[in-house]
Design a protein around this motif. Structure first.
Motif, PDB file in Angstrom:
ATOM      1  N   LYS A  16       0.716  -1.403  -0.144  1.00 39.80           N
ATOM      2  CA  LYS A  16       0.088   0.011   0.009  1.00 39.80           C
ATOM      3  C   LYS A  16       1.000   1.315   0.030  1.00 39.80           C
ATOM      4  O   LYS A  16       0.216   2.340  -0.074  1.00 39.80           O
ATOM      5  N   VAL A  17       2.315   1.053   0.092  1.00 41.88           N
ATOM      6  CA  VAL A  17       2.867   2.241   0.038  1.00 41.88           C
ATOM      7  C   VAL A  17       3.759   2.366  -1.372  1.00 41.88           C
ATOM      8  O   VAL A  17       3.049   2.609  -2.474  1.00 41.88           O
ATOM      9  N   PHE A  18       5.044   1.686  -1.304  1.00 40.35           N
ATOM     10  CA  PHE A  18       5.696   1.685  -2.519  1.00 40.35           C
ATOM     11  C   PHE A  18       6.143   0.169  -3.028  1.00 40.35           C
ATOM     12  O   PHE A  18       6.617  -0.277  -4.073  1.00 40.35           O
ATOM     13  N   GLY A  19       5.617  -0.884  -2.298  1.00 41.35           N
ATOM     14  CA  GLY A  19       5.828  -2.253  -2.480  1.00 41.35           C
ATOM     15  C   GLY A  19       5.512  -2.578  -3.760  1.00 41.35           C
ATOM     16  O   GLY A  19       6.407  -3.295  -4.721  1.00 41.35           O
ATOM     17  N   ASN A  20       4.153  -2.562  -4.453  1.00 45.43           N
ATOM     18  CA  ASN A  20       3.878  -2.519  -5.561  1.00 45.43           C
ATOM     19  C   ASN A  20       4.459  -2.022  -6.892  1.00 45.43           C
ATOM     20  O   ASN A  20       4.980  -2.484  -7.959  1.00 45.43           O
ATOM     21  N   TRP A  37       7.591  -1.019  -6.543  1.00 45.09           N
ATOM     22  CA  TRP A  37       9.144  -1.371  -6.368  1.00 45.09           C
ATOM     23  C   TRP A  37       9.107  -2.773  -7.073  1.00 45.09           C
ATOM     24  O   TRP A  37      10.117  -3.057  -7.889  1.00 45.09           O
ATOM     25  N   LEU A  38       8.227  -3.622  -7.009  1.00 42.17           N
ATOM     26  CA  LEU A  38       8.098  -4.832  -7.546  1.00 42.17           C
ATOM     27  C   LEU A  38       8.143  -4.736  -9.091  1.00 42.17           C
ATOM     28  O   LEU A  38       8.905  -5.407  -9.686  1.00 42.17           O
ATOM     29  N   LYS A  39       7.144  -3.902  -9.582  1.00 39.53           N
ATOM     30  CA  LYS A  39       7.220  -3.604 -10.936  1.00 39.53           C
ATOM     31  C   LYS A  39       8.309  -2.928 -11.613  1.00 39.53           C
ATOM     32  O   LYS A  39       9.045  -3.547 -12.614  1.00 39.53           O
ATOM     33  N   ALA A  40       9.100  -2.108 -10.962  1.00 35.86           N
ATOM     34  CA  ALA A  40      10.298  -1.450 -11.244  1.00 35.86           C
ATOM     35  C   ALA A  40      11.517  -2.210 -11.098  1.00 35.86           C
ATOM     36  O   ALA A  40      12.278  -2.327 -11.876  1.00 35.86           O
ATOM     37  N   ALA A  41      11.544  -3.227 -10.059  1.00 39.48           N
ATOM     38  CA  ALA A  41      12.617  -4.351 -10.005  1.00 39.48           C
ATOM     39  C   ALA A  41      12.419  -5.322 -10.714  1.00 39.48           C
ATOM     40  O   ALA A  41      13.309  -6.371 -10.836  1.00 39.48           O
ATOM     41  N   GLU A  42      11.292  -5.509 -11.643  1.00 46.64           N
ATOM     42  CA  GLU A  42      10.813  -6.630 -12.707  1.00 46.64           C
ATOM     43  C   GLU A  42      10.993  -8.018 -11.948  1.00 46.64           C
ATOM     44  O   GLU A  42      11.550  -9.147 -12.355  1.00 46.64           O
ATOM     45  N   LEU A  43      10.155  -7.820 -10.688  1.00 46.30           N
ATOM     46  CA  LEU A  43       9.946  -9.007  -9.809  1.00 46.30           C
ATOM     47  C   LEU A  43       8.631  -9.502  -9.763  1.00 46.30           C
ATOM     48  O   LEU A  43       7.616  -8.661  -9.854  1.00 46.30           O
TER      49      LEU A  43
END
Length: 162
Positions: free
Chosen positions: A28-32, A34-40
């Motif tokens: 709910k903060v930057f997790g989603n 970050w996952l997309k930006a990190a390609e995970l």
């Protein structure tokens, strides 16, 4: 020297990195983002030993917290000028410490130096790695933002804890 290198403060500061990370990287903060930006993906995130990951993360945060007193506490600079042993210092060192021992020993001041460390040390390091990893600006700013906030809190804790 013990007044500037406080083991309890460094442990609390190290632990704060994990607490901040659990908030910062929450979906709910930057997790989603970050996952997309990190390609995970979720499957990749569930792999690996969480005990090992969190244990090493805490160790690395503690290592970082041992460097912070020299950055956030000005009196450490005076201590370094005399070789780290106050018993070998001239009388002028004792007079200096008597006059300035607690100057700038506040959470706010430590947080300021933590922020500056995050911007001028961590951001360039993570940014350079991310560029070569072909990651985008979002990845750089999410990760660097975490470390800027974390170093602010860690620096504040270490500087204020006397």
């Amino acid at each position: 020297m013990e007044a500037y290198y406080n083991l309890i403060a460094m442990l609390v500061a190290a632990f704060s990195a994990l607490v901040i990370g659990s908030i910062w990287y929450h979906p709910k903060v930057f997790g989603n983002a970050w996952l997309k930006a990190a390609e995970l993906n979720d499957k990749q995130m569930k792999s690996g030993s969480m005990v090992k990951i969190f244990g090493l993360a805490l160790l690395f945060a503690f290592m970082l917290s041992t460097a912070l007193p020299g950055i956030v506490i000005h009196q450490v600079g005076a201590l370094s000028l005399i070789g780290g042993d106050p018993t070998q210092a001239l009388a002028s060192y004792d007079a200096f410490i008597a006059d300035y021992a607690t100057n700038f020993r506040t959470f706010k001041h430590g947080a300021l130096h933590g922020i500056l460390t995050g911007i001028f040390v961590v951001l360039p390091v993570l940014g350079t790695n991310a560029l070569f990893e072909r990651k985008g600006a979002k990845y750089i700013f999410i990760n660097s933002g975490y470390w800027i906030v974390t170093l602010a809190i860690m620096g504040g804790i270490i500087c204020a804890w006397k």
